[in-house]
Design a protein around this motif. Structure first.
Motif, PDB file in Angstrom:
ATOM      1  N   LEU A  69       0.811  -1.213   0.000  1.00 54.70           N
ATOM      2  CA  LEU A  69       0.000   0.000   0.000  1.00 54.70           C
ATOM      3  C   LEU A  69       0.848   1.269   0.000  1.00 54.70           C
ATOM      4  CD1 LEU A  69      -2.739  -0.960   2.573  1.00 54.70           C
ATOM      5  CD2 LEU A  69      -2.930  -0.902   0.101  1.00 54.70           C
ATOM      6  N   LEU A  70       2.071   1.175   0.474  1.00 57.90           N
ATOM      7  CA  LEU A  70       2.938   2.349   0.518  1.00 57.90           C
ATOM      8  C   LEU A  70       3.578   2.630  -0.839  1.00 57.90           C
ATOM      9  CD1 LEU A  70       4.620   1.805   3.981  1.00 57.90           C
ATOM     10  CD2 LEU A  70       2.586   3.137   3.416  1.00 57.90           C
ATOM     11  N   CYS A  71       3.343   1.776  -1.807  1.00 53.43           N
ATOM     12  CA  CYS A  71       3.858   1.956  -3.163  1.00 53.43           C
ATOM     13  C   CYS A  71       2.733   2.529  -4.019  1.00 53.43           C
ATOM     14  CB  CYS A  71       4.323   0.623  -3.730  1.00 53.43           C
ATOM     15  SG  CYS A  71       4.830   0.736  -5.449  1.00 53.43           S
ATOM     16  N   PRO A  72       2.824   3.792  -4.456  1.00 52.12           N
ATOM     17  CA  PRO A  72       1.709   4.422  -5.164  1.00 52.12           C
ATOM     18  C   PRO A  72       1.371   3.783  -6.513  1.00 52.12           C
ATOM     19  CG  PRO A  72       3.597   5.902  -5.050  1.00 52.12           C
ATOM     20  CD  PRO A  72       3.931   4.689  -4.242  1.00 52.12           C
ATOM     21  N   ARG A  73       2.207   2.897  -7.016  1.00 51.65           N
ATOM     22  CA  ARG A  73       1.869   2.211  -8.269  1.00 51.65           C
ATOM     23  C   ARG A  73       0.877   1.078  -8.027  1.00 51.65           C
ATOM     24  NH1 ARG A  73       5.615  -0.573 -11.061  1.00 51.65           N
ATOM     25  NH2 ARG A  73       6.523  -1.189  -9.121  1.00 51.65           N
ATOM     26  N   MET A  74       0.743   0.618  -6.783  1.00 54.56           N
ATOM     27  CA  MET A  74      -0.080  -0.558  -6.503  1.00 54.56           C
ATOM     28  C   MET A  74      -1.330  -0.259  -5.687  1.00 54.56           C
ATOM     29  SD  MET A  74       3.049  -3.083  -5.577  1.00 54.56           S
ATOM     30  CE  MET A  74       2.354  -4.629  -6.066  1.00 54.56           C
ATOM     31  N   GLY A  75      -1.362   0.874  -5.026  1.00 53.84           N
ATOM     32  CA  GLY A  75      -2.510   1.177  -4.187  1.00 53.84           C
ATOM     33  C   GLY A  75      -2.337   2.490  -3.477  1.00 53.84           C
ATOM     34  N   CYS A  76      -3.172   2.701  -2.495  1.00 58.34           N
ATOM     35  CA  CYS A  76      -3.076   3.915  -1.700  1.00 58.34           C
ATOM     36  C   CYS A  76      -3.501   3.578  -0.276  1.00 58.34           C
ATOM     37  CB  CYS A  76      -3.909   5.037  -2.290  1.00 58.34           C
ATOM     38  SG  CYS A  76      -5.621   4.609  -2.596  1.00 58.34           S
ATOM     39  N   ALA A  77      -2.965   4.357   0.658  1.00 54.81           N
ATOM     40  CA  ALA A  77      -3.208   4.050   2.064  1.00 54.81           C
ATOM     41  C   ALA A  77      -3.525   5.306   2.845  1.00 54.81           C
ATOM     42  CB  ALA A  77      -1.981   3.364   2.669  1.00 54.81           C
ATOM     43  N   LEU A  78      -4.239   5.086   3.933  1.00 54.10           N
ATOM     44  CA  LEU A  78      -4.660   6.139   4.840  1.00 54.10           C
ATOM     45  C   LEU A  78      -4.118   5.786   6.221  1.00 54.10           C
ATOM     46  CD1 LEU A  78      -6.540   8.619   5.259  1.00 54.10           C
ATOM     47  CD2 LEU A  78      -8.386   6.995   5.626  1.00 54.10           C
ATOM     48  N   LEU A  79      -3.398   6.711   6.824  1.00 53.76           N
ATOM     49  CA  LEU A  79      -2.802   6.488   8.135  1.00 53.76           C
ATOM     50  C   LEU A  79      -3.583   7.278   9.174  1.00 53.76           C
ATOM     51  CD1 LEU A  79      -0.342   5.123   9.546  1.00 53.76           C
ATOM     52  CD2 LEU A  79       0.871   7.274   9.216  1.00 53.76           C
ATOM     53  N   ALA A  80      -3.944   6.621  10.271  1.00 64.23           N
ATOM     54  CA  ALA A  80      -4.611   7.281  11.396  1.00 64.23           C
ATOM     55  C   ALA A  80      -3.583   7.441  12.507  1.00 64.23           C
ATOM     56  CB  ALA A  80      -5.795   6.460  11.885  1.00 64.23           C
ATOM     57  N   GLU A  81      -3.460   8.671  12.998  1.00 62.60           N
ATOM     58  CA  GLU A  81      -2.485   8.964  14.041  1.00 62.60           C
ATOM     59  C   GLU A  81      -3.185   9.591  15.244  1.00 62.60           C
ATOM     60  OE1 GLU A  81       1.433   9.996  11.399  1.00 62.60           O
ATOM     61  OE2 GLU A  81      -0.128  11.533  11.526  1.00 62.60           O
ATOM     62  N   ALA A  82      -2.756   9.183  16.424  1.00 67.39           N
ATOM     63  CA  ALA A  82      -3.266   9.769  17.662  1.00 67.39           C
ATOM     64  C   ALA A  82      -2.323  10.904  18.056  1.00 67.39           C
ATOM     65  CB  ALA A  82      -3.342   8.695  18.740  1.00 67.39           C
ATOM     66  N   ALA A  83      -2.365  11.306  19.306  1.00 63.81           N
ATOM     67  CA  ALA A  83      -1.516  12.398  19.788  1.00 63.81           C
ATOM     68  C   ALA A  83      -0.051  12.144  19.456  1.00 63.81           C
ATOM     69  CB  ALA A  83      -1.706  12.551  21.295  1.00 63.81           C
TER      70      ALA A  83
END
Length: 135
Positions: A69-83
């Motif tokens: 998912l971290l490779c933009p040729r194969m997919g896309c990802a969404l990261l959720a971050e707390a404090a």
């Protein structure tokens, strides 16, 4: 498998890779916790590694799928971050022909807080924006 009823895209990703359809933003979960959502990319390998450490039972094949998912040729990802930009979840779409595999990784301490529901809705909306036929 969920069909979302959109015309099938080209089997090839666009030149330069897939642009993640999620703008950065902050939100409050149903229980009151705050998280920041942003598109993830190759520079987030360390954050994804921290999530792996929190989710020690993730099989090796699952780790490979999330890393794709971290490779933009194969997919896309969404990261959720707390404090303090602490990663608590990674969600993404791995494109495969006219469909996509949905991948969701949530740190155990963040289970049952509504984060999974929020991320699922974001992924399905993103799939529509990317004109994915089937998830």
């Amino acid at each position: 498998m969920t069909k979302i009823g959109i015309s099938p895209p080209s089997a090839r990703p666009p030149p330069g890779g897939i642009k993640a359809p999620w703008p950065p933003r902050r939100l409050r979960l149903p229980g009151g916790e705050r998280v920041a959502l942003r598109a993830a990319g190759p520079s987030d390998r360390r954050a994804v590694g921290a999530l792996y450490a929190l989710c020690a039972r993730l099989p090796v094949t699952g780790r490979a799928a999330v890393a794709r998912l971290l490779c933009p040729r194969m997919g896309c990802a969404l990261l959720a971050e707390a404090a303090e930009r602490r990663p608590v979840a990674l969600a993404g779409l791995h494109l495969d022909g006219d469909g996509a595999e949905l991948i969701l990784l949530i740190a155990p301490a963040w289970w049952a807080r509504g984060l999974g529901d929020v991320l699922m809705a974001e992924l399905l909306a993103g799939a529509q924006q990317l004109r994915v036929w089937e998830v």
